[in-house]
Enzyme design. Sequence first.
Site, PDB file in Angstrom:
ATOM      1  N   HIS A 102     -13.500  11.403  10.187  1.00 43.65           N
ATOM      2  CA  HIS A 102     -12.685  12.236   9.293  1.00 43.65           C
ATOM      3  C   HIS A 102     -13.650  12.909   8.455  1.00 43.65           C
ATOM      4  CE1 HIS A 102      -9.008  14.112   7.737  1.00 43.65           C
ATOM      5  NE2 HIS A 102      -9.381  13.782   6.481  1.00 43.65           N
ATOM      6  N   HIS A 109      -3.649  17.387   9.076  1.00 42.63           N
ATOM      7  CA  HIS A 109      -2.797  16.335   8.615  1.00 42.63           C
ATOM      8  C   HIS A 109      -2.046  15.560   9.902  1.00 42.63           C
ATOM      9  CE1 HIS A 109      -2.059  14.294   4.561  1.00 42.63           C
ATOM     10  NE2 HIS A 109      -3.481  14.237   4.909  1.00 42.63           N
TER      11      HIS A 109
END
Lengths: 743, 234
Positions: free
Chosen positions: A43, A89
């Site tokens: 990430h 998300h």
Amino acid sequence: MADELIWQTMGLSDEEYERIRVLLGRDPNYVELGMFSVMWSEHCSYKNTRAVLRGLPTSGPQVLQGPGENAGIVDVGDGLAVVFKIESHNHPSAVEPYEGAATGVGGIIRDIFTMGARPIASLDSLWLGDLSSARARRLFSGIVAGISGYGNAVGIPTVGGQTMFHRSYEINPLVNAMCVGFMRHEDIKRGAATGVGNSVMVIGSTTGRDGIHGATFASADLTDEAIERKSAVQVGDPFREKLLLEACLELVARGCVLGIQDMGAAGLTCSSCEMASRGGTGMIIDLDRVPRRETGMTPYEVMLSESQERMLLVPTPGREEEVREVLVKWGLEAVVVGEVTADGMITLIEGGARVAQVPARALADEAPVYHRESSKPEYVERLAAFDTAGVPPCADLGGALLRLIGSPSIASKRWVWEQYDHQVGAGTVIGPGADAAVIRLPGSKRGVALSTDCNSRYCYLDPRLGAAHAVAEAARNVACTGARPLAVTNCQNFGNPYKPEVFWQFREAIAGMSVACRALGTPVTGGNVSLCNEDGETAIRPTPVIGMVGVIDDVELRVPMGFQAEGDIVVLLGATRDEIGASEYLATVHGVEAGRVPALDLEAEARLCELLWTAASRRLLSSAHDMSEGGLAVALAECAIAGALGATLRVDCVGGDAGLAPDRFLFSESGARALVTIGPSQRDEFLALAAGLNVPAAACGRVGGSRLCVEFGEGAGGARRIDVSVAALSKAYEEAVPCAMQG
Amino acid sequence: MKFGIVVFPGSNCDKDVQTAARAVGHDADFIWHTDTSVDGFDCLVLPGGFSYGDYLRTAAIARFSPVMEPVARYAASGRPVIGICNGFQVLLEAGLLPGAMLRNTSCKFVCKPQRIRVESTRTPFTRKFRQGQVITLPIAHGDGNYYIDGETLEQMERGGRVVFRYCDESGEPTPESNPNGSLNNIAGICNNAGNVLGMMPHPERAAEGILGGADGRLLLESVAQWVQGGGKIG
């Protein structure tokens, strides 16, 4: 043994642990190991994807800030700049849909105002399982409520995006949030810590234990075990975000900001090491001074917390007290927690003792770069070999159109966007439900056109071509409103990159996107990669979502999507070929998701875009709509529904294209096409313009009445035709999603 | 003519009101919620938004802001005060208008253009409309379900204090045209004197055709004309 477990439980491999030891010249302690584990997660580090992403075009005369900052920036003229970025998300939204989606919106908004820009619009690309599933309905409701609850309260209009349904997103939905802001060039702020001895301040909200290891969580498969890890999901507070937004913009306006960065994924760890690394400096932070909302927090927890609505700030020297006063006015905290150093190290102090010391660059920029194995999945050739010539002709074309227009992925998303405040800000010229949203820039005649696009069926069947189509469709959507496409942000959603088949999909998609972005002159200014979107077994379809920004010099020149006036001439732009492979028609009416993805002629796409914005600037267009999923028939229906006006088309006017069987002609998804209407007096000028740009243009019908009729000449089986009332189309289009949500 | 726009923490339509006021050729400036004076303004606007996050109950905290005392005095002096959306909720919580807001019956936020019938043209804000005129204004709220006891409701109806009502295209206040479940399709009310107006729809979002409608201009022009004409109620 226990030591081995520690780094493994933090998501680091043995090789990565060794690399950390080499970089430090010693064993890392627990705090340091935690910091490396979050910064070296996929990430934050893009370790598995960075090598491939280098192939993307990122520069152009319009680009003021490319990838590597909190958001990209493009010049839109008159000294104005537009800031934009899209981010995923996904995993938090799978576990806790309301807070997951809400904090996704919050995070991307902060990425925009941290650059010094006022956010003026949000878009959301949502991908969910089939609505026949109770889980998909629950996630869908929660995600939309979360976006609504956060975005509405902050007061940023949610003006567009897309909502698509397919069973591959059942376990792992996608929530990709895009935000767009604007500012004057001179107000651009960057996330760099400069000036040795300058203060470092934490401003905004307090720090708690929420979201610890969120970045690591987002970088692993979404297994049953992971779904239980709700503590990795942050909790949003849109009220504080609104206060922080106003406070930060006030700081920028007062000239108090030297460098600033949002604390998002990996919280204080990420913001401190990235700011220091960009500034070529270090930072010493006294953790005791970080304002907390909980007692007894360890250094590890403070550094890894992903508590929302916080910023790390290097103020203009001597302005610390002014910063504090502004933040207090807005009811927020501002505390000097440390200073910028020359040693390139992130040094953490607690209780007067050093608890961690790590080179900022090692954390921010020296994660390993992996070249993952890639192999073409077996299914690709097999599904591409499906021969559409064997698809039986459709007897009931009107019925097929009603089924398409009522399939949830194509149907009206009013149920979604009526829950979003899409008008706050006094700038929404074209809102949700159109090809692209158009937002007027405050204090200017100029506007930006915004769209997110992806067809994940195309990307599954042919990731390279599919991703290129996503770019082309996004550009077409923006051009249909009369705007010039400028630049792209992207969110790459894939499965687990350790699977060679998944990595192949990713590599191919990036290659296709690169080619299309180059051809259309729309460089990539940023975005994010979200991998491991799977439950451990089944991955989502490859979903490279493109966020496109275009500029329109005068919003008065914007072009609506719906039919505008009786008697306007319907003009079909572009060439229609026998391309129902991978189409919505084939999937919805024939139950087949296979075949060849339509070919893509990027030069034709570029010419079509130029025709659309040029014609708009000369006020030649009454309406314009791109043709994509569902082809001409669905585009016609959408124009009719949006304008509450019918139309009659005669297809034997369309020259070479008329040789196609009616169902092919109506539902083919050939690229580089659009449906426009023009006033009768503009006909000659428009057709001459199209001819000059070498865009096929066939005037083949008129707007009028309350029915949508398509008539075919004798040669194409004259009896087959569409004759449906706009009311029936509208009913099918509007009722599909609300009905599906009733279960 | 100068509008004063009260900004609470969490207000988010404050700038939109300024944009709209300027679009109709008037001035507008902001009043911070801790200010204790509202002098120098010809009309006060409490704008939409989510004051203090509206986490407790809409506008329940904003009513305690220091600025609300001078706002109440300003209203009592007969000068024009309008609360829009969250501003309407503030007026209710502050007791400047009667009644309360419940969640929309759908339990969802709703943002869309909405038809509204003008029920009273005796307020400073509605003088330039026609009685019974059907206009379209955007709504955007999650708590617009106006509620009040039956007796007061009847008094308000008799006294002509219902200023706007949700309606269909023919002007009928039908249940289907009611977006939030409010009693009697109420979209806006005023005080006895008529100088304090609360309304859920957003006139400031309908002040320019390019933004989808201009029916809200007349409201701003009405109050400007009233102020410029000396500001007499009735």
